[in-house]
Design an enzyme around this catalytic site. Structure first.
Site, short mmCIF file in Angstrom:
data_model
loop_
_atom_site.label_atom_id
_atom_site.label_comp_id
_atom_site.label_asym_id
_atom_site.label_seq_id
_atom_site.Cartn_x
_atom_site.Cartn_y
_atom_site.Cartn_z
N ARG A 405 0.83 -1.20 0.00
CA ARG A 405 0.00 0.00 0.00
C ARG A 405 0.86 1.25 0.00
O ARG A 405 0.58 2.21 -0.72
CB ARG A 405 -0.95 0.01 1.21
CG ARG A 405 -1.98 1.15 1.13
CD ARG A 405 -2.92 1.14 2.33
NE ARG A 405 -4.05 2.04 2.13
CZ ARG A 405 -4.06 3.33 2.37
NH1 ARG A 405 -2.96 3.92 2.83
NH2 ARG A 405 -5.13 4.07 2.15
N CYS A 406 1.93 1.25 0.80
CA CYS A 406 2.83 2.41 0.85
C CYS A 406 3.41 2.75 -0.52
O CYS A 406 3.62 3.92 -0.84
CB CYS A 406 3.98 2.15 1.83
SG CYS A 406 3.53 2.18 3.56
N MET A 407 3.69 1.73 -1.31
CA MET A 407 4.39 1.94 -2.58
C MET A 407 3.46 2.33 -3.72
O MET A 407 3.95 2.52 -4.85
CB MET A 407 5.17 0.68 -2.95
CG MET A 407 6.32 0.36 -2.01
SD MET A 407 7.39 -0.98 -2.59
CE MET A 407 6.27 -2.40 -2.49
#
Length: 416
Positions: A405-407
């Site tokens: 999700r962060c990426m």
């Protein structure tokens, strides 16, 4: 299906997303500078690139159109207006000193768009700049391999510097100085790249040159639940002031009907809401098992009654404290209940998996998520609960302390 740009839920079918393949900026991490650049370790760049290629391939196989930020930025910098927009905000006298600012702009004038994009993200050392800057005090004080312009290795985490919320986007004022230049790059892409320049979307916050500190906002804290609801974490990186500003703009533009603000523990391990909890299906969340649910204090923010606004002279918001986050999530989603899944493991094992972003899942469709393969206990728990996990390698990428999700910055996702 929702047509056009916009993110209308956390788990609806993901259509288009932006990711960033790591490059020069990651290779410029050293044991001496990695902490200042918000990394806990020095990553092996080539292996991280291989793992990121697998990640992008998994997204494509799931039907997602994948845009690489480095390519978008390079294509943006083909425009003289876009190039000036970026350099006017990066090569300032205050940031570089007057003489060195002119030299960096001269360097930029001689570079093609792809090379300039690489240096804007990867950083510029004294060795990269022509010795025309010999009359610069800043130049004279630097060693040959020191940075004139620091690298931006956190560009890898495309979730944070902008976030799409229903039919618009926030271009986020970042909390940490090491990341603030990322927002300039995203502003340029959203203004000038053909993918966005002709598109109809709102900009809720951040696309200006104002000093927004301390009203900082980061996309890892912004969760578009769907059905007009938004969940925002308030912790190390996102402040209540920014949540108020975002909520006000969402309500003014009719983009959302309710914002749930949730307080997070102030800890590097819990820097964003998506490091401890993500939505994985239309009625299901996954949460770090050893985080006391009572510590996640929620508030429901809604548009204030017009009569109350006139009487109290407030910003048009009604804020109500709630006791239970899970019940609040069910309420704003219009459900009788929501499931919150947690892995059954001892605290030491749970801490290890949480550190490796075990709860940082990216949904590509309802009940189908992408996550690091190394988090075996959490992935198995999800599979047993009927959630399909598409595994990706994360031996190097995971050391950056950011998961799938962060990426990823979704720019087109269906509602639920």
């Amino acid at each position: 299906m929702t047509h056009g740009l916009g993110v209308h839920s956390e788990v609806g079918r993901l259509r288009q997303a932006i990711v960033h393949r790591p490059g020069l900026e990651l290779s410029r991490l050293t044991p001496a500078n990695c902490r200042d650049l918000l990394f806990d370790d020095v990553l092996w760049t080539e292996r991280a690139q291989e793992e990121h290629d697998v990640f992008a391939g998994v997204l494509r196989d799931a039907g997602v159109t994948v845009h690489h930020f480095g390519e978008l930025f390079a294509e943006t910098l083909k425009s003289a207006e876009a190039r000036a927009f970026v350099l006017d905000r990066v090569c300032t006298d205050h940031a570089l000193g007057p003489a060195l600012a002119r030299s960096v702009r001269a360097l930029a004038a001689d570079l093609g768009p792809a090379d300039l994009a690489e240096l804007m993200i990867g950083g510029i050392t004294k060795a990269d700049v022509s010795p025309l800057s010999l009359h610069s005090l800043r130049w004279a004080s630097l060693q040959l391999d020191e940075f004139v312009l620091p690298p931006l290795p956190n560009t890898l985490f495309q979730r944070d510097n902008s976030a799409w919320v229903y039919g618009g986007v926030t271009v986020n004022p970042m909390a940490m100085p090491a990341r603030r230049r990322e927002t300039v790059h995203s502003r340029a892409v959203y203004r000038y790249h053909p993918l966005f320049a002709g598109a109809a979307f709102s900009t809720y916050y951040g696309d200006d040159d104002a000093d927004h500190q301390p009203a900082t906002l980061e996309g890892g804290d912004v969760h578009v639940l769907g059905r007009g609801a938004v969940l925002v974490g308030m912790g190390e990186r996102t402040t209540p002031m920014a949540v108020e500003i975002l909520a006000r703009q969402l309500f003014r533009q009719g983009a959302a009907r309710v914002v749930v603000a949730v307080e997070l523990p102030r800890s590097h391990a819990f820097m964003h809401l998506d490091t401890v909890m993500t939505m994985v299906d239309t009625d299901t969340f996954v949460r770090y098992p050893y985080l006391d649910p009572a510590s996640l204090r929620p508030w429901v923010v809604t548009p204030a009654d017009p009569d109350e606004v006139l009487e109290r002279g407030d910003a048009g918001l009604h804020v109500e404290r709630r006791d239970d986050l899970v019940d609040t999530l069910a309420e704003v989603l219009g459900l009788d209940r929501v499931r919150v899944l947690t892995a059954d493991e001892d605290e030491r094992a749970a801490q290890r998996e949480q550190w490796d972003d075990a709860d940082n899942f990216l949904a590509v469709a309802p009940g189908v998520v992408v996550g690091y393969e190394r988090n075996v206990v959490t992935n198995t728990m999800l599979a047993d609960a009927g959630i399909r996990v598409l595994p990706i390698p994360g031996e190097e990428l995971g050391r950056g302390r950011g998961g799938a999700r962060c990426m990823t910055c979704p720019i087109q996702r269906d509602g639920i």
